[in-house]
Scaffold this active site. Sequence first.
Site, PDB file in Angstrom:
ATOM      1  N   GLU A 191       0.826  -1.228   0.000  1.00  0.00           N
ATOM      2  CA  GLU A 191       0.000   0.000   0.000  1.00  0.00           C
ATOM      3  C   GLU A 191       0.848   1.262   0.000  1.00  0.00           C
ATOM      4  OE1 GLU A 191      -2.885  -0.459   3.190  1.00  0.00           O
ATOM      5  OE2 GLU A 191      -3.440  -2.442   2.456  1.00  0.00           O
ATOM      6  N   GLU A 296      -5.448  -7.832  -0.890  1.00  0.00           N
ATOM      7  CA  GLU A 296      -6.199  -7.502   0.342  1.00  0.00           C
ATOM      8  C   GLU A 296      -7.492  -6.840  -0.080  1.00  0.00           C
ATOM      9  OE1 GLU A 296      -4.866  -5.007   3.662  1.00  0.00           O
ATOM     10  OE2 GLU A 296      -2.855  -5.839   3.406  1.00  0.00           O
TER      11      GLU A 296
END
Length: 368
Positions: A191, A296
Amino acid sequence: MSRKLQIASVLLFLMFAVDMHAKSGDSRPSDPEATGRTVELFARMENLMSRGVMIGHQDDLAYGHQNYRPGVSDVKKISGDYPAVIGWDIGHLELGNEHNLDSVYFSVMKEQIRKTDARGGITTISWHCDNIVTGGSTWDVSSDEVVSSVLPGGANHDRYMGWLDSLALFFKSLKDRSGNDIPVIFRLYHEHTGSWFWWGKAHCSPSDYIAMWRMTVDYFRTSGVHNLLIAYSPGDCMTAEEYMERYPGDEYVDVVGFDIYQNGNDASGYSAAMSRNIDIVTDYASVSGKIPAISETGSEGIPQKDYFTSVIWPLLQGRELSYILFWRNAYEQDKPGHFYLPYKGHPAASDFVELLSYPRILMNKDIR
Ligand code: BMA
């Protein structure tokens, strides 16, 4: 055959060969010295994509949502089977602790990774590592010097290599019954297109991020760790250029994924972002031979009862993706709504089980 025809046939053959290479699954892990089982896992994941998408769950075997009991799987309780892919996090292994940042003991993790492997399941590992400059958590973004400080010549380089040593030992200790290394997916510095982790976009330059990635992977390889498939997983990207901005190179990546969550009830915004990023990773996978995945995702607390059949299923249909990993079902008393797959008695449980019965949805027993 005329000369022109001969040239045309050769060109046609080359085009066919290049296309076959991209599609046939004859590509290898990025680590030139990957162990036999790691090479097999890569090929297996490529082949499984033609059969469907694997369901994954973070911390599935670490605890259940309603209590902290190692080995308890909320998914198994409601569906009768384990997810095909099981995620773990090794944050705080670098500190020499006995358990990770969510109180999951590394000994339990190792044992369950062995059991998963023996059942034919696949393990993916992330690393929410602390901030080495401040001693704060992975979310401590008070310093923009962390990444540069761990690079060669930086003030924390040697100490950081010590952190990587603890990880290398952990990876090398994952052995199957025959004493072979168990191959796992290791998802690094994730991320990073957001700025909530110390390695995030606002806290380091693209070149320093890439340098840290390569340094990390090279260090594992020179330390004799050859049982990793490396996963790259930015957050939501608007374009392929944004996705690739901090890509460390094909020699350092095996799985191309992304992390995106549904925001409250905004299923349409979520679906648009998911489709856009699925396009990005599947397009890149088809030219590079990497493995595309949703690394995710989920809708916290699953407020929509038919979320799995109405929102998730249309996103997966007709796509060639390796796996979709839903985030953890937290057990902590102060996180009652922090779960991403249903537990027994949750209103979305039957909808999730229905999704599992759809074609091309793979659980543990489907990939054995
Ligand atoms: C986050 C949350 C945190 C947890 C972290 C690492 O997204 O689930 O509670 O500590 O992941 O697992």
